[in-house]
Design an enzyme around this catalytic site. Structure first.
Site, PDB file in Angstrom:
ATOM      1  N   HIS A   1     -17.434  20.315  51.337  1.00 39.77           N
ATOM      2  CA  HIS A   1     -16.775  19.230  50.608  1.00 39.77           C
ATOM      3  C   HIS A   1     -17.659  18.671  49.493  1.00 39.77           C
ATOM      4  O   HIS A   1     -17.174  17.969  48.599  1.00 39.77           O
ATOM      5  CB  HIS A   1     -16.395  18.110  51.594  1.00 39.77           C
ATOM      6  CG  HIS A   1     -15.226  17.289  51.142  1.00 39.77           C
ATOM      7  ND1 HIS A   1     -14.633  17.442  49.913  1.00 39.77           N
ATOM      8  CD2 HIS A   1     -14.540  16.288  51.762  1.00 39.77           C
ATOM      9  CE1 HIS A   1     -13.633  16.584  49.791  1.00 39.77           C
ATOM     10  NE2 HIS A   1     -13.557  15.871  50.907  1.00 39.77           N
TER      11      HIS A   1
ATOM     12  N   ASP B   1     -13.246  19.876  46.369  1.00 37.98           N
ATOM     13  CA  ASP B   1     -12.389  18.758  46.753  1.00 37.98           C
ATOM     14  C   ASP B   1     -11.241  19.255  47.623  1.00 37.98           C
ATOM     15  O   ASP B   1     -10.879  20.442  47.600  1.00 37.98           O
ATOM     16  CB  ASP B   1     -11.826  18.065  45.508  1.00 37.98           C
ATOM     17  CG  ASP B   1     -12.906  17.367  44.704  1.00 37.98           C
ATOM     18  OD1 ASP B   1     -13.913  16.942  45.309  1.00 37.98           O
ATOM     19  OD2 ASP B   1     -12.756  17.263  43.469  1.00 37.98           O
TER      20      ASP B   1
END
Length: 410
Positions: A381, A385
Site C-alpha cells: 500500500h 493505492d
C-alpha cells in the site's frame, strides 16, 4: 595441487551447504566433470573440476562453507588409472569369501550418493541395510520416513543355535510420546524462505483485494484448441500463459504494480519479468520469465515447462530466480479456494490464482452455474493505492473472461 573452491553463485549469496560429493577422496576426476553439489539459499549448483587428477576432499557433506573457500584439492600429477588397476584390487577367484557378513555387506548397507545427506546419515548411524527397504521417494529413492520407519532394520546377525524356549521377559510399555517428534536441520533454502517471508510481513504495508472471474470462455477456448496447440508447439495449453499475458496488460495500464520503493524513491519498471511460483520438495521457488511481454503464449508455456523440469532435476540456477518485477502464484493446483499471497520483496504486487469451482451466479437476471475462480492481489500500500489495485484486478478479470482482449491488447 589445484584448489577446488566454492564459486560465486549469485548476487548477495555469501555461503553454501555441501549437499553431496559426487566424487570421493581418492577418485580420479576429469576436467569439466561434476565433483560436488552445493545448496545455496536459492538453488542447488554443481561444481565442476577445473583440471584432471586425483581428488582429496577437505569438507564434509552438510558443512556450511563460505563462497570462495577451498573444499578440496586435485592432484594434477596423478595420471588416470589404467584398465588393470581395478583388477589388482579384486580378491583372487580361488580365495574364499570373507565370512564376516557385516564387513562384506558394508558397501551395500550405505545409501548411495543419490540419496539426501539426511538419509545417508541415518543409514550410517543405525547401520541399516538399504537393500531390504523399498524406497517410496522419486525413482524409488529412500526418504527419511523410509529409514526411520520401525520396519527399517539393521542387517540381521548370524543365526545362533536354537535354544530351549524360556519364559517371556516382562517388557516396559513404550512411552506414548516415543517417536512423535523428529528434529531436522533446516536447509538453506527453507531458512531463506522463512527469512524473506518474515521480512516481507515486517517491511511492507501489505493489503489484499479479491475478485472472481468467470472461466467459461477460457475453458471453451482451451478445449477447442488444446490438441492443435500441443501438436504444433509440443507443449500443453495451460491457464498460466493466459494469466501471464493478462497480467502484463494490467501492468502496462497500472504501472505502480510493476514498481518498487528504493529508499525515498519510486522506481517504475518498463519491462515485464514475471515470476511464476513453483513448488518443489525443498520449498517454493519463483523462476522468472524474463521480458515476458516479448514471449508468445506458446513461448510462455514452454519456458514454464523448462523451469518445471529444471526444478525437478535440481538444475535451477540463481539467475533463473532473479530479476522479477511481478509474481503469480497458483494455489489452485493444490485445491486452494482462496488465499492471501505474501509479497516477494522488493516487488510490490503478487497475483494469487485458485481452483476453478462451479458456482451459481446471476447472468442477465438469471441464475446460472458457471466455472468460477477467485483471484487475489496482495500489494504494498506504500506504492499502490486501493483504487489502482482494484482496477488492476478488474483488468485481469476482463482479459480472462474475454481472451480476445489479450490478442488485441485492449
Amino acid at each position: 595441487m589445484k584448489d577446488v573452491k566454492i564459486p560465486t553463485v549469485g548476487e548477495s549469496i555469501t555461503e553454501a551447504t555441501i549437499a553431496r560429493w559426487i566424487k570421493k577422496t581418492g577418485e580420479f576426476v576429469k576436467k569439466g566433470e561434476a565433483i560436488l553439489e552445493v545448496e545455496t539459499d536459492k538453488a542447488n549448483v554443481e561444481v565442476v573440476a577445473d583440471d584432471s587428477g586425483v581428488l582429496k576432499t577437505s569438507a564434509n557433506e552438510g558443512d556450511v562453507v563460505l563462497i570462495g573457500s577451498t573444499v578440496a584439492q586435485i592432484d594434477e600429477s596423478k595420471a588416470a588409472p589404467n584398465a588393470a588397476a581395478p583388477a589388482e584390487e579384486k580378491a583372487s577367484p580361488a580365495a574364499p569369501a570373507p565370512k564376516s557378513a557385516p564387513a562384506a555387506a558394508g558397501t551395500e548397507m550405505h545409501a548411495s550418493s543419490e540419496h539426501s545427506p539426511a538419509v545417508r546419515k541415518i543409514v550410517a548411524e543405525k547401520q541399516i541395510d538399504v537393500t531390504t527397504i523399498q524406497g517410496t521417494g522419486k525413482d524409488g529413492r529412500l526418504t527419511k520416513a523410509d529409514v526411520t520407519n520401525p520396519q527399517a532394520k539393521a542387517p540381521a546377525a548370524p543365526s545362533a543355535p536354537a535354544k530351549a524356549p524360556s519364559a517371556p521377559m516382562p517388557t516396559r510399555a513404550p512411552s506414548s510420546q516415543q517417536g512423535q517428534q523428529e528434529r531436522v536441520k533446516m536447509t538453506n533454502i527453507r531458512k531463506k524462505i522463512a527469512e524473506r517471508l518474515l521480512m516481507s510481513q515486517q517491511t511492507t504495508a501489505t493489503l489484499t483485494t479479491f475478485n472472481d472471474v468467470d472461466m467459461t470462455n477460457l475453458l471453451a477456448l482451451r478445449a477447442k484448441y488444446k490438441d492443435t496447440f500441443k501438436e504444433k508447439y509440443n507443449v500443453s495449453l495451460g491457464f498460466m500463459g493466459f494469466f501471464v499475458k493478462a497480467s502484463i496488460e494490467a501492468l502496462k495500464e497500472i504501472r505502480a504494480v510493476n514498481g518498487l520503493i528504493d529508499g525515498t524513491d519510486m522506481i517504475y519498471n518498463n519491462f515485464y519479468n514475471i515470476g511464476v511460483a513453483v513448488g518443489t520438495e525443498k520449498g517454493l521457488i519463483v523462476p522468472v520469465l524474463k521480458d515476458a511481454d516479448h514471449l508468445s503464449l506458446a513461448g510462455i508455456e514452454q519456458e514454464i515447462k523448462n523451469y518445471a523440469l529444471k526444478a525437478r532435476d535440481g538444475k535451477i540456477s540463481p539467475d533463473d530466480l532473479s530479476g522479477g518485477t511481478f509474481t503469480i502464484s497458483n494455489g489452485g493446483v493444490y485445491g486452494s479456494l482462496m488465499s492471501t499471497p505474501i509479497l516477494n520483496p522488493p516487488q510490490s504486487g503478487i497475483l494469487g490464482m485458485h481452483r476453478i469451482e462451479e458456482r451459481p451466479v446471476a447472468i442477465n437476471g438469471k441464475v446460472e452455474i458457471r466455472p468460477m475462480m477467485y483471484l487475489a492481489l496482495s500489494y504494498d500500500h506504500r506504492v499502490i493505492d486501493g483504487k489502482e489495485a482494484v482496477t488492476f484486478l478488474v483488468k485481469i478479470k476482463q482479459c480472462i473472461e474475454d481472451p480476445t482482449r489479450i490478442l488485441l491488447e485492449v
